[in-house]
Design an enzyme around this catalytic site. Structure first.
Site, PDB file in Angstrom:
ATOM      1  N   CYS A  87       0.871  -1.173   0.000  1.00 13.27           N
ATOM      2  CA  CYS A  87       0.000   0.000   0.000  1.00 13.27           C
ATOM      3  C   CYS A  87       0.913   1.229   0.000  1.00 13.27           C
ATOM      4  CB  CYS A  87      -0.890  -0.006   1.241  1.00 13.27           C
ATOM      5  SG  CYS A  87      -1.858   1.495   1.511  1.00 13.27           S
ATOM      6  N   CYS A 199      -1.329   3.895  -6.524  1.00  9.68           N
ATOM      7  CA  CYS A 199      -2.059   3.212  -5.459  1.00  9.68           C
ATOM      8  C   CYS A 199      -2.264   1.782  -5.928  1.00  9.68           C
ATOM      9  CB  CYS A 199      -3.406   3.895  -5.210  1.00  9.68           C
ATOM     10  SG  CYS A 199      -4.540   2.967  -4.143  1.00  9.68           S
TER      11      CYS A 199
END
Length: 284
Positions: A87, A199
């Site tokens: 992440c 992302c």
């Protein structure tokens, strides 16, 4: 599939007492896990999603740090030999603190700005980074761009809604075309050579973006570089699994966990892995 507490096991080819941990706020890290499955076929994995707090991109740094630390404590109970913070937002907030606290290798992620800039050096095109608002606000992102962008060729666009779409497994072509066209409407795409998916949720939409963007634009994300680094670190520390033996009793696994202990979400993670593998033509 065999239940394990609030996770499930997906059978693979090899089993070992040690696993590689993957962590994300939700489904995004599945895109990195898929790359790891392809490059490290003999390993076993545990993937945890912090479903109680997804998405991270709109939270405060202090909130994210606390969420990540709590989740890592859970993952470490699974006998992991290395941990991937799959992440970008969690990496930017927490990876330095985690490396101070835990002795195992911890691999983080950052938007693939450096390779994107290098890809465009010859053609003079610009780079567009798509990421969460919190990632783009972090000083480490600004430092990264400043370090590698000699000519001021990097632009950034936050797409917070895209995480929500992904978490709902919403890949409706018409709806997503409308969304991307709206978000990109202020950009002259002819001047860009590379779009960075900053992302880990965003690569789920590569197929749609390839249809929508001009054909000269290349898409890049950090999954390959992250997994290459993971493999390098495991090799340096003699932690790579050897080739599996030909015994049918030797079976590996992926363990899926989520902080909400929601079996429905666990099945959603399994489905997301299938969807992404189909998109990427990764078979395991």
């Amino acid at each position: 599939m065999v239940p394990v507490r609030y996770g499930t096991i997906v059978e693979r080819k090899k089993v070992s007492s040690l696993k590689i941990g993957f962590f994300d706020s939700g489904l995004g890290g599945i895109t990195v896990l898929s790359e790891a499955l392809r490059r490290l076929p003999n390993e076993n994995f545990v993937y945890m999603a912090d479903t109680l707090h997804v998405p991270y991109g709109t939270k405060t740094p202090q909130e994210v740090l606390g969420y990540v630390k709590a989740s890592v404590e859970t993952i470490l109970k699974e006998d992991v030999k290395a941990l991937v913070i799959a992440c970008n937002t969690a990496t930017s907030i927490a990876v330095a603190e985690l490396r101070k606290e835990y002795p195992i290798p911890i691999i983080g992620m950052e938007p693939a700005v450096k390779p994107a800039v290098e890809m465009n050096r010859a053609n003079g095109k610009r780079v567009l980074v798509l990421a969460t608002p919190l990632t783009l606000k972090q000083s480490c992102y600004a430092a990264l761009v400043s370090r590698v962008d000699d000519h001021g060729s990097v632009d950034s666009l936050p797409l917070p809604e895209l995480v929500h779409y992904c978490e709902q497994l919403n890949f409706d072509r018409a709806e997503m075309f409308e969304y991307f066209n709206r978000e990109l409407s202020s950009f002259n795409l002819d001047i860009y050579g590379t779009v960075v998916l900053g992302c880990t949720h965003y690569p789920f939409y590569k197929e749609i973006l390839r249809e929508l963007l001009p054909s000269h634009i290349q898409l890049i994300d950090g999954s390959q570089g992250t997994v290459r680094r993971l493999k390098q670190v495991l090799s340096e520390r003699n932690l790579l699994e050897p080739s599996p033996k030909s015994s049918p009793s030797q079976e590996g696994h992926i363990t899926f966990l989520c902080s909400s202990q929601d079996e429905v979400y666990v099945h959603k993670m399994e489905r997301a892995l299938e969807i992404y593998a189909e998109h990427e033509k990764i078979y395991f």
